[in-house]
Scaffold this active site. Structure first.
Site, mmCIF file in Angstrom:
data_model
loop_
_atom_site.group_PDB
_atom_site.id
_atom_site.type_symbol
_atom_site.label_atom_id
_atom_site.label_comp_id
_atom_site.label_asym_id
_atom_site.label_seq_id
_atom_site.Cartn_x
_atom_site.Cartn_y
_atom_site.Cartn_z
ATOM 1 C CG HIS A 1 -1.935 -1.020 1.297
ATOM 2 N ND1 HIS A 1 -1.927 -2.034 2.214
ATOM 3 C CD2 HIS A 1 -3.045 -1.221 0.527
ATOM 4 C CE1 HIS A 1 -2.976 -2.808 2.030
ATOM 5 N NE2 HIS A 1 -3.670 -2.355 1.006
ATOM 6 C CD GLN B 1 -13.611 -5.941 -2.353
ATOM 7 O OE1 GLN B 1 -13.871 -4.774 -2.624
ATOM 8 N NE2 GLN B 1 -12.400 -6.423 -2.522
ATOM 9 N N GLY C 1 -2.520 -2.513 -7.355
ATOM 10 C CA GLY C 1 -1.337 -3.375 -7.334
ATOM 11 C C GLY C 1 -1.461 -4.546 -8.295
ATOM 12 C CD GLN C 2 0.464 -7.453 -12.565
ATOM 13 O OE1 GLN C 2 -0.237 -6.518 -12.966
ATOM 14 N NE2 GLN C 2 0.453 -8.645 -13.155
ATOM 15 C CD GLN D 1 -8.779 -5.310 -7.074
ATOM 16 O OE1 GLN D 1 -9.601 -5.799 -6.320
ATOM 17 N NE2 GLN D 1 -7.779 -4.576 -6.622
HETATM 18 O O1 PAF Z 1 -7.694 -4.301 -3.805
HETATM 19 C C1 PAF Z 1 -8.421 -3.897 -2.869
HETATM 20 O O2 PAF Z 1 -7.964 -3.555 -1.775
HETATM 21 C C2 PAF Z 1 -9.918 -3.824 -3.090
HETATM 22 O O3 PAF Z 1 -10.360 -4.854 -3.896
HETATM 23 C C3 PAF Z 1 -10.367 -2.451 -3.651
HETATM 24 C C4 PAF Z 1 -9.794 -2.207 -5.037
HETATM 25 C C5 PAF Z 1 -9.923 -1.339 -2.714
HETATM 26 C C6 PAF Z 1 -11.889 -2.412 -3.755
HETATM 27 O O4 PAF Z 1 -12.491 -2.587 -2.514
#
Ligand code: PAF
Length: 289
Positions: free
Chosen positions: A37, A61, A147-148, A153
Site C-alpha cells: 500500500h 466483495q 497493485g499487480q 482485479q
Molecule cells: O484491492 C483492494 O484492496 C480492493 O479490492 C479495492 C480495489 C480497494 C476495492 O475494494
C-alpha cells in the site's frame, strides 16, 4: 492529512483543487496497510498535486463464507502510515455512506471477471467493480493506482473504466514482496509461524516456472506441473495454477509470443493467498511483474 467521512465533504474539499487544475491521484484500499500500500501511496504522492487514499472494507466483495468479519481493521495505524507517506486526504466512509438504504445497483464486468478468482469467488468482482466505480465517481481522480498482485482485479478495473468511459487513468504498480518472496497482503496477518513458512511456496512455484521458461520450456501443462510440484514440496494444495493470456485471461497451451500470466491461488492455513508473474518470451527472457 484530513480524514473525511462523507462524499459531500470529499467533493467540497476536492472541487477547488480541480478548478485550480491540480491533479488528483487516488489509491483505493481496504486498509490494514503494508509496504505494498505504501508504494502505491508514494507513487500517488510524487505523481500528483493531491493524493487521496480511500479506506473502506467493502462488504459486497466478500462471499458469505469469507473473512469480512475477521478482516484486519486499524484505522488509527493506517492513518499514521498514510500521513507519513504524504497523503493529503484519507476518505474513510462508513458503510451507510457507500451503500445507503435502498442501494440497488451492481456493476458487472463480463469476460475477464469470470475465470480464476471469479470462478472461485462468485460475485467478488461484482462487488469490486461496483465499489471502484463508486469511488472513481466520488473522488474523480486523474489517476487511480492498483497493485499487480491482484492481476485479475487490475484487468477488471481497466475494462470497467474503458466500458463506462470513466475519465481516470489506471496505473498498475509492481508487486511488493517480503524478503523471502511472499507477496505483501493484508491477509498475511492470518498466518501463524508454520503457515508463514509454508506460504513462501507460492513465490517458489512462480520462480520455478519462470526458470523453466527461461531454460526453454514452452508447454503450458509442463510449466504448470513444475509450479504444482514446488507447491507440493511445501504441502500447499492450490485452488488453481493457471497460465492464461496476460490481457485476455484466456487459457493458453504454449508460451510463445504474447505475454502470459501465471497465476496461483492457495489456502495456507487460515489465509487464502494469491500471487502471479508475467512470463514473456518476446525478448528471450521472462519478466517478473
Ligand atoms: O484491492 C483492494 O484492496 C480492493 O479490492 C479495492 C480495489 C480497494 C476495492 O475494494
Amino acid at each position: 492529512m484530513r480524514i473525511v467521512r462523507t462524499v459531500e465533504e470529499l467533493r467540497a474539499l476536492l472541487k477547488p483543487e480541480r478548478l485550480a487544475e491540480r491533479t488528483i491521484g487516488l489509491v483505493p484500499t481496504m486498509g490494514a496497510f503494508h509496504a505494498g500500500h505504501r508504494s502505491l501511496m508514494e507513487r500517488a504522492v510524487v505523481a500528483n498535486d493531491v493524493a487521496v487514499v480511500s479506506l473502506f472494507v467493502n462488504p459486497t466483495q466478500f462471499g458469505p463464507s469469507e473473512d469480512l468479519g475477521a478482516y484486519p481493521r486499524d484505522e488509527a495505524r493506517d492513518a499514521e502510515i498514510a500521513a507519513a507517506a504524504g497523503v493529503d486526504l484519507l476518505f474513510a466512509p462508513p458503510v451507510e455512506e457507500v451503500y445507503p438504504d435502498g442501494f440497488a445497483t451492481t456493476v458487472r464486468v463480463g469476460g475477464v471477471s469470470e475465470p480464476l478468482e471469479g470462478a472461485h469467488r462468485p460475485g467478488h468482482f461484482d462487488g469490486v467493480a461496483t465499489v471502484v466505480a463508486k469511488l472513481l465517481n466520488m473522488v474523480g481522480p486523474d489517476v487511480a493506482y492498483f497493485g499487480q498482485k491482484d492481476a485479475q482485479q487490475a484487468l477488471v478495473i481497466r475494462r470497467l473504466v474503458r466500458d463506462l468511459n470513466i475519465p481516470a487513468r489506471i496505473e498498475i504498480c509492481p508487486i511488493v514482496r517480503e524478503r523471502d518472496g511472499l507477496a505483501m497482503s493484508s491477509r498475511n496477518v492470518y498466518l501463524g509461524a508454520e503457515d508463514r513458512a509454508r506460504a513462501v511456496a507460492l513465490r517458489r512455484a512462480l520462480t520455478a516456472a519462470e526458470q523453466a521458461v527461461a531454460a526453454g520450456e514452452r508447454d503450458a501443462a509442463a510449466v504448470s506441473a513444475i509450479a504444482r510440484t514446488a507447491l507440493a514440496q511445501h504441502a500447499v494444495e492450490p485452488e488453481y495454477v493457471a497460465l492464461v493470456g496476460a490481457d485476455t485471461l484466456a487459457p493458453i497451451e504454449r508460451i510463445d509470443g504474447e505475454d502470459v500470466l501465471l497465476a496461483v491461488a492457495a489456502r495456507v492455513g487460515p489465509a487464502r493467498l494469491i500471487d502471479n508473474v508475467i512470463l514473456s518470451t518476446t525478448d528471450g527472457a521472462p519478466q517478473t511483474a
